[in-house]
Write a protein that holds these residues in place. Structure first.
Motif, PDB file in Angstrom:
ATOM      1  N   SER A  11     -38.734  15.468 -79.309  1.00  0.00           N
ATOM      2  CA  SER A  11     -37.411  14.849 -79.358  1.00  0.00           C
ATOM      3  C   SER A  11     -37.558  13.338 -79.367  1.00  0.00           C
ATOM      4  O   SER A  11     -38.560  12.800 -78.882  1.00  0.00           O
ATOM      5  N   VAL A  12     -36.563  12.661 -79.925  1.00  0.00           N
ATOM      6  CA  VAL A  12     -36.522  11.205 -79.922  1.00  0.00           C
ATOM      7  C   VAL A  12     -35.445  10.752 -78.956  1.00  0.00           C
ATOM      8  O   VAL A  12     -34.308  11.252 -78.991  1.00  0.00           O
ATOM      9  N   TYR A  13     -35.800   9.826 -78.070  1.00  0.00           N
ATOM     10  CA  TYR A  13     -34.873   9.290 -77.080  1.00  0.00           C
ATOM     11  C   TYR A  13     -34.674   7.800 -77.327  1.00  0.00           C
ATOM     12  O   TYR A  13     -35.621   7.080 -77.650  1.00  0.00           O
ATOM     13  N   LYS A  14     -33.424   7.349 -77.164  1.00  0.00           N
ATOM     14  CA  LYS A  14     -33.113   5.947 -77.406  1.00  0.00           C
ATOM     15  C   LYS A  14     -32.286   5.370 -76.266  1.00  0.00           C
ATOM     16  O   LYS A  14     -31.422   6.055 -75.700  1.00  0.00           O
ATOM     17  N   GLY A  15     -32.593   4.121 -75.924  1.00  0.00           N
ATOM     18  CA  GLY A  15     -31.781   3.368 -74.996  1.00  0.00           C
ATOM     19  C   GLY A  15     -31.232   2.149 -75.710  1.00  0.00           C
ATOM     20  O   GLY A  15     -31.346   2.017 -76.927  1.00  0.00           O
ATOM     21  N   GLY A  16     -30.657   1.243 -74.963  1.00  0.00           N
ATOM     22  CA  GLY A  16     -30.087   0.062 -75.588  1.00  0.00           C
ATOM     23  C   GLY A  16     -31.109  -0.813 -76.266  1.00  0.00           C
ATOM     24  O   GLY A  16     -30.822  -1.441 -77.295  1.00  0.00           O
ATOM     25  N   ASP A  17     -32.325  -0.862 -75.712  1.00  0.00           N
ATOM     26  CA  ASP A  17     -33.353  -1.743 -76.278  1.00  0.00           C
ATOM     27  C   ASP A  17     -34.723  -1.084 -76.356  1.00  0.00           C
ATOM     28  O   ASP A  17     -35.755  -1.745 -76.282  1.00  0.00           O
ATOM     29  N   PHE A  20     -38.337   6.144 -78.058  1.00  0.00           N
ATOM     30  CA  PHE A  20     -39.646   6.793 -77.992  1.00  0.00           C
ATOM     31  C   PHE A  20     -39.505   8.253 -78.380  1.00  0.00           C
ATOM     32  O   PHE A  20     -38.433   8.846 -78.271  1.00  0.00           O
ATOM     33  N   SER A  21     -40.609   8.817 -78.872  1.00  0.00           N
ATOM     34  CA  SER A  21     -40.653  10.241 -79.168  1.00  0.00           C
ATOM     35  C   SER A  21     -41.419  10.936 -78.060  1.00  0.00           C
ATOM     36  O   SER A  21     -42.444  10.442 -77.590  1.00  0.00           O
ATOM     37  N   CYS A  22     -40.933  12.092 -77.644  1.00  0.00           N
ATOM     38  CA  CYS A  22     -41.549  12.827 -76.532  1.00  0.00           C
ATOM     39  C   CYS A  22     -41.716  14.289 -76.918  1.00  0.00           C
ATOM     40  O   CYS A  22     -40.762  14.931 -77.369  1.00  0.00           O
ATOM     41  N   THR A  23     -42.941  14.796 -76.763  1.00  0.00           N
ATOM     42  CA  THR A  23     -43.214  16.212 -76.981  1.00  0.00           C
ATOM     43  C   THR A  23     -43.196  16.930 -75.639  1.00  0.00           C
ATOM     44  O   THR A  23     -43.953  16.581 -74.724  1.00  0.00           O
ATOM     45  N   HIS A  24     -42.299  17.907 -75.508  1.00  0.00           N
ATOM     46  CA  HIS A  24     -42.188  18.722 -74.296  1.00  0.00           C
ATOM     47  C   HIS A  24     -43.033  19.982 -74.500  1.00  0.00           C
ATOM     48  O   HIS A  24     -42.725  20.811 -75.350  1.00  0.00           O
ATOM     49  N   ILE A  31     -45.720  16.424 -70.754  1.00  0.00           N
ATOM     50  CA  ILE A  31     -44.967  15.721 -71.782  1.00  0.00           C
ATOM     51  C   ILE A  31     -45.895  14.664 -72.368  1.00  0.00           C
ATOM     52  O   ILE A  31     -46.768  14.143 -71.689  1.00  0.00           O
ATOM     53  N   ARG A  32     -45.717  14.371 -73.656  1.00  0.00           N
ATOM     54  CA  ARG A  32     -46.583  13.400 -74.333  1.00  0.00           C
ATOM     55  C   ARG A  32     -45.724  12.441 -75.148  1.00  0.00           C
ATOM     56  O   ARG A  32     -44.920  12.875 -75.980  1.00  0.00           O
ATOM     57  N   ILE A  33     -45.902  11.156 -74.914  1.00  0.00           N
ATOM     58  CA  ILE A  33     -45.188  10.127 -75.647  1.00  0.00           C
ATOM     59  C   ILE A  33     -46.098   9.652 -76.771  1.00  0.00           C
ATOM     60  O   ILE A  33     -47.121   9.010 -76.530  1.00  0.00           O
ATOM     61  N   ASP A  34     -45.738   9.976 -78.014  1.00  0.00           N
ATOM     62  CA  ASP A  34     -46.592   9.675 -79.155  1.00  0.00           C
ATOM     63  C   ASP A  34     -46.271   8.327 -79.800  1.00  0.00           C
ATOM     64  O   ASP A  34     -47.157   7.675 -80.339  1.00  0.00           O
ATOM     65  N   GLU A  35     -45.008   7.945 -79.779  1.00  0.00           N
ATOM     66  CA  GLU A  35     -44.592   6.675 -80.367  1.00  0.00           C
ATOM     67  C   GLU A  35     -43.519   6.056 -79.486  1.00  0.00           C
ATOM     68  O   GLU A  35     -42.707   6.766 -78.890  1.00  0.00           O
ATOM     69  N   TYR A  36     -43.495   4.734 -79.447  1.00  0.00           N
ATOM     70  CA  TYR A  36     -42.475   4.038 -78.656  1.00  0.00           C
ATOM     71  C   TYR A  36     -42.339   2.606 -79.152  1.00  0.00           C
ATOM     72  O   TYR A  36     -43.234   2.053 -79.791  1.00  0.00           O
ATOM     73  N   THR A  37     -41.213   2.001 -78.822  1.00  0.00           N
ATOM     74  CA  THR A  37     -41.002   0.591 -79.138  1.00  0.00           C
ATOM     75  C   THR A  37     -39.919   0.040 -78.221  1.00  0.00           C
ATOM     76  O   THR A  37     -39.085   0.795 -77.712  1.00  0.00           O
ATOM     77  N   GLY A  38     -39.971  -1.260 -77.994  1.00  0.00           N
ATOM     78  CA  GLY A  38     -38.928  -1.906 -77.208  1.00  0.00           C
ATOM     79  C   GLY A  38     -39.294  -2.156 -75.764  1.00  0.00           C
ATOM     80  O   GLY A  38     -40.463  -2.353 -75.420  1.00  0.00           O
ATOM     81  N   HIS A  83     -59.161   3.412 -83.917  1.00  0.00           N
ATOM     82  CA  HIS A  83     -58.560   3.356 -85.251  1.00  0.00           C
ATOM     83  C   HIS A  83     -57.265   4.152 -85.381  1.00  0.00           C
ATOM     84  O   HIS A  83     -56.740   4.286 -86.493  1.00  0.00           O
ATOM     85  N   TYR A  84     -56.697   4.661 -84.300  1.00  0.00           N
ATOM     86  CA  TYR A  84     -55.590   5.623 -84.377  1.00  0.00           C
ATOM     87  C   TYR A  84     -54.394   5.075 -85.159  1.00  0.00           C
ATOM     88  O   TYR A  84     -53.830   5.743 -86.024  1.00  0.00           O
ATOM     89  N   PHE A  85     -53.980   3.841 -84.835  1.00  0.00           N
ATOM     90  CA  PHE A  85     -52.811   3.251 -85.482  1.00  0.00           C
ATOM     91  C   PHE A  85     -53.238   2.509 -86.750  1.00  0.00           C
ATOM     92  O   PHE A  85     -53.334   1.294 -86.779  1.00  0.00           O
ATOM     93  N   SER A  86     -53.528   3.251 -87.802  1.00  0.00           N
ATOM     94  CA  SER A  86     -53.942   2.659 -89.087  1.00  0.00           C
ATOM     95  C   SER A  86     -55.070   1.653 -88.915  1.00  0.00           C
ATOM     96  O   SER A  86     -55.064   0.573 -89.509  1.00  0.00           O
ATOM     97  N   GLY A  87     -56.041   2.004 -88.089  1.00  0.00           N
ATOM     98  CA  GLY A  87     -57.205   1.150 -87.883  1.00  0.00           C
ATOM     99  C   GLY A  87     -57.222   0.433 -86.548  1.00  0.00           C
ATOM    100  O   GLY A  87     -58.253  -0.127 -86.163  1.00  0.00           O
ATOM    101  N   VAL A  88     -56.106   0.425 -85.839  1.00  0.00           N
ATOM    102  CA  VAL A  88     -56.013  -0.223 -84.523  1.00  0.00           C
ATOM    103  C   VAL A  88     -56.141   0.845 -83.439  1.00  0.00           C
ATOM    104  O   VAL A  88     -55.551   1.922 -83.538  1.00  0.00           O
ATOM    105  N   ASP A  89     -56.903   0.534 -82.394  1.00  0.00           N
ATOM    106  CA  ASP A  89     -57.173   1.524 -81.348  1.00  0.00           C
ATOM    107  C   ASP A  89     -55.916   1.925 -80.576  1.00  0.00           C
ATOM    108  O   ASP A  89     -55.016   1.113 -80.342  1.00  0.00           O
ATOM    109  N   ALA A  90     -55.884   3.190 -80.156  1.00  0.00           N
ATOM    110  CA  ALA A  90     -54.860   3.703 -79.244  1.00  0.00           C
ATOM    111  C   ALA A  90     -55.521   4.010 -77.908  1.00  0.00           C
ATOM    112  O   ALA A  90     -56.720   4.301 -77.836  1.00  0.00           O
TER     113      ALA A  90
END
Length: 284
Positions: A11-17, A20-24, A31-38, A83-90
């Motif tokens: 699922s994708v969760y959003k706040g005001g700023d 993030f995506s979370c796999t339940h 739970i695993r957070i695969d992507e996030y921003t803000g 290299h996970y993020f298109s060549g940048v380490d995760a």
């Protein structure tokens, strides 16, 4: 293989700023957070609200610049996927709810296995066996293979319908046959956004585990990934499996750490080793 397993739901969760995506994943109690921003502080607060008592582990696939900030919020550092993020380490950051999930009774044994793997000299592969790409028509035979090899597996690979589903969602398989029967298989789950793939679903029938079978399969998968413009690969191998860890070491994957009680696999909860690699020529 256990059938009492609910599918993981993303699922994708959003706040005001932030968002993030979370796999339940209830079967693996995480739970695993695969992507996030803000706003990370606000995001962590939201993640805590999702980290309910039905889960015992929270994983965040973190960006390089956020590691120290996430440490300051009480997360632990478990490993790196180069290299996970298109060549940048995760960076794999975790939080635990229960002591049993955080503690490992096999850590020293796994250290000894890893030492043996890292010091083992690679042997030459024998002639290439008969291999081919997996097809949807192989779903039943693949399900039979995974059911025979694994008493427990973190995803429903003993279900032909599930295998067909992942094949249609950017997962490619390569299989090895003998006398018309699939005796070994591996897959690559592609992430086209970040040009990476997870090498996974590696299984070989016990009587055929000599002669570099899995090295052959993964080598072919790597070639296919490059044709798909996937330039980086990683895998998560059972820490107690000398053979699978040796396969990735011999294929020039870098060891990146150990994930504690990460999934239910093989027999029960197990620690998993991280391995990653750039597939491009001349990579470090």
């Amino acid at each position: 293989m256990s059938q009492e397993r609910s599918k993981a739901v993303s699922s994708v969760y959003k706040g005001g700023d932030y968002s993030f995506s979370c796999t339940h994943d209830r079967f693996n109690e995480r739970i695993r957070i695969d992507e996030y921003t803000g706003n990370i502080k606000a995001m962590i607060s939201h993640i805590h609200s999702l980290f309910t008592e039905e889960y015992t582990k929270c994983i965040i696939i973190a960006k390089e610049g956020d590691v120290s900030r996430l440490l300051s919020f009480g997360l632990s550092y478990e490993g790196i996927i180069r290299h996970y993020f298109s060549g940048v380490d995760a960076h794999v950051m975790t939080k635990y709810r229960d002591n049993w999930r955080r503690n490992s009774q096999t850590w020293k044994d796994e250290d000894l296995i890893l030492e043996g793997v890292l010091t083992k000299t690679s042997s030459e592969l024998n002639g290439k066996p008969h291999m081919r790409p997996g097809r949807e028509s192989d779903a039943a035979a693949l399900a039979e293979l995974y059911n025979e090899v694994f008493a427990v597996y973190p995803t429903p690979m003993d279900e032909p319908a599930y295998i067909r589903k992942v094949m249609n969602e950017d997962t490619i398989f390569h299989v090895l046959e003998k006398n018309g029967r699939i005796i070994s298989a591996a897959s690559a789950e592609m992430n086209r956004k970040y040009n990476n793939a997870e090498i996974t679903d590696c299984a070989t029938l016990p009587n055929y585990r000599k002669g570099g079978t899995m090295r052959h399969l993964i080598t072919e998968l790597e070639k296919r990934l490059l044709n798909e413009e996937i330039y980086y690969a990683y895998s998560i191998a059972r820490s107690l499996s000398f053979g699978m860890n040796a396969v990735f070491h011999h294929l020039n994957y870098d060891y990146g750490g150990r994930l504690i009680n990460n999934v239910r696999i093989y027999q029960d909860w197990e620690n998993m080793n991280l391995w990653s690699k750039s597939l491009t020529c001349g990579a470090e």
